[in-house]
Scaffold this active site. Structure first.
Site, PDB file in Angstrom:
ATOM      1  N   LYS A  87       0.858  -1.192   0.000  1.00 50.36           N
ATOM      2  CA  LYS A  87       0.000   0.000   0.000  1.00 50.36           C
ATOM      3  C   LYS A  87       0.893   1.241   0.000  1.00 50.36           C
ATOM      4  O   LYS A  87       1.749   1.406   0.891  1.00 50.36           O
ATOM      5  CB  LYS A  87      -0.877  -0.037   1.240  1.00 50.36           C
ATOM      6  CG  LYS A  87      -2.123   0.799   1.176  1.00 50.36           C
ATOM      7  CD  LYS A  87      -2.992   0.478   2.381  1.00 50.36           C
ATOM      8  CE  LYS A  87      -4.268   1.278   2.385  1.00 50.36           C
ATOM      9  NZ  LYS A  87      -5.007   1.090   3.635  1.00 50.36           N
TER      10      LYS A  87
HETATM   11  C1  E4P Z   1      -8.318   2.221   3.587  1.00 50.26           C
HETATM   12  O1  E4P Z   1      -7.547   1.410   3.155  1.00 50.26           O
HETATM   13  C2  E4P Z   1      -8.125   2.992   4.805  1.00 50.26           C
HETATM   14  O2  E4P Z   1      -7.319   2.225   5.643  1.00 50.26           O
HETATM   15  C3  E4P Z   1      -9.398   3.235   5.554  1.00 50.26           C
HETATM   16  O3  E4P Z   1     -10.501   2.787   4.813  1.00 50.26           O
HETATM   17  C4  E4P Z   1      -9.554   4.615   6.091  1.00 50.26           C
HETATM   18  O4  E4P Z   1     -10.786   4.688   6.760  1.00 50.26           O
HETATM   19  P1  E4P Z   1     -11.153   5.859   7.769  1.00 50.26           P
HETATM   20  O5  E4P Z   1     -11.373   7.114   6.982  1.00 50.26           O
HETATM   21  O6  E4P Z   1     -12.416   5.396   8.445  1.00 50.26           O
HETATM   22  O7  E4P Z   1      -9.991   5.996   8.709  1.00 50.26           O
END
Ligand code: E4P
Length: 218
Positions: A87
């Site tokens: 990622k």
């Molecule tokens: C995606 O990969 C992120 O880790 C995540 O969905 C972020 O979510 P949040 O905005 O609820 O922190």
């Protein structure tokens, strides 16, 4: 639409996996910290533990923000387990790193995407997944779902193979809406996934069926 769970909590991952509908897991440094997972060795071991629970892709995020650092960390993560997807944040060096990983057959998830232009760049670099954060857009009175629709249109215009991974999904209706507009994947909390099962008429109907059965089978 693929279902990913957005957590580093092993119990919740096990519960989602047991449902039989889980296609993968996404994590981020905040989610790891929330579970109290700190220190490089512990973090790497935690990723391996997640991979042993699920069958699908597991996104593991790099911490470095420079090209060389992201390549070094990404290779280390990718070598941990075949299910790991590296990622990478949507920044200039991140884009270059995604191109490098693509050229070396390493799957990537381009994260922190908030615009069609950013999604276009991720696809051009060959990202496996692009993660538009719909909940965080909704938080600032901007329609997150509309971004999914726009990226779908652009990707379909040119046949980009990058999969749209709707991220920052906060509730059950987000999941339904993402499915309606053709998101390839959604990642959300277990509570949002379980919410899809609920309907009061199901509960009322089941209670009636069981009561009628009991009446006839005393
Ligand atoms: C995606 O990969 C992120 O880790 C995540 O969905 C972020 O979510 P949040 O905005 O609820 O922190």
């Amino acid at each position: 639409m693929k279902f990913f769970i957005d957590t580093a909590n092993l119990e919740q991952i096990k519960e989602a996996q047991a449902l039989g509908i889980l296609d993968g897991v996404t994590t981020n440094p905040s989610l790891m910290a929330k579970e109290g997972i700190t220190g490089k060795e512990n973090i790497l071991n935690h990723y391996k533990a997640i991979c042993e629970i699920v069958d699908g892709d597991v996104s593991a995020e790099v911490i470095a923000t420079d090209y060389e650092g992201m390549i070094k960390e990404g290779l280390e993560l990718a070598n941990l387990h075949p299910q790991i997807v590296v990622k990478v944040p949507m920044i200039k060096d991140g884009l270059k790193a995604i191109k490098y990983f693509t050229d070396n057959d390493i799957k990537t998830n381009c994260t922190l995407v908030f615009s069609v232009g950013q999604a276009l760049m991720a696809a051009k670099a060959g990202a496996t997944y692009v993660s538009p954060f719909i909940g965080r857009l909704d938080d600032v009175s901007t329609d997150g779902l509309n971004l999914i629709e726009e990226i779908r249109l652009v990707y379909d215009n040119y046949g980009f193979q990058t999969q749209i991974l709707a991220a920052s999904v906060r509730h059950t209706m987000h999941i339904v809406d993402c499915a309606k507009v053709g998101s390839d994947v959604m990642t959300g909390p277990l509570s949002a996934i379980l919410g899809l099962l609920k309907h009061p008429l199901t509960d009322i109907g089941l209670a009636q069926f069981l009561a009628d059965y009991q009446k006839g089978n005393k």
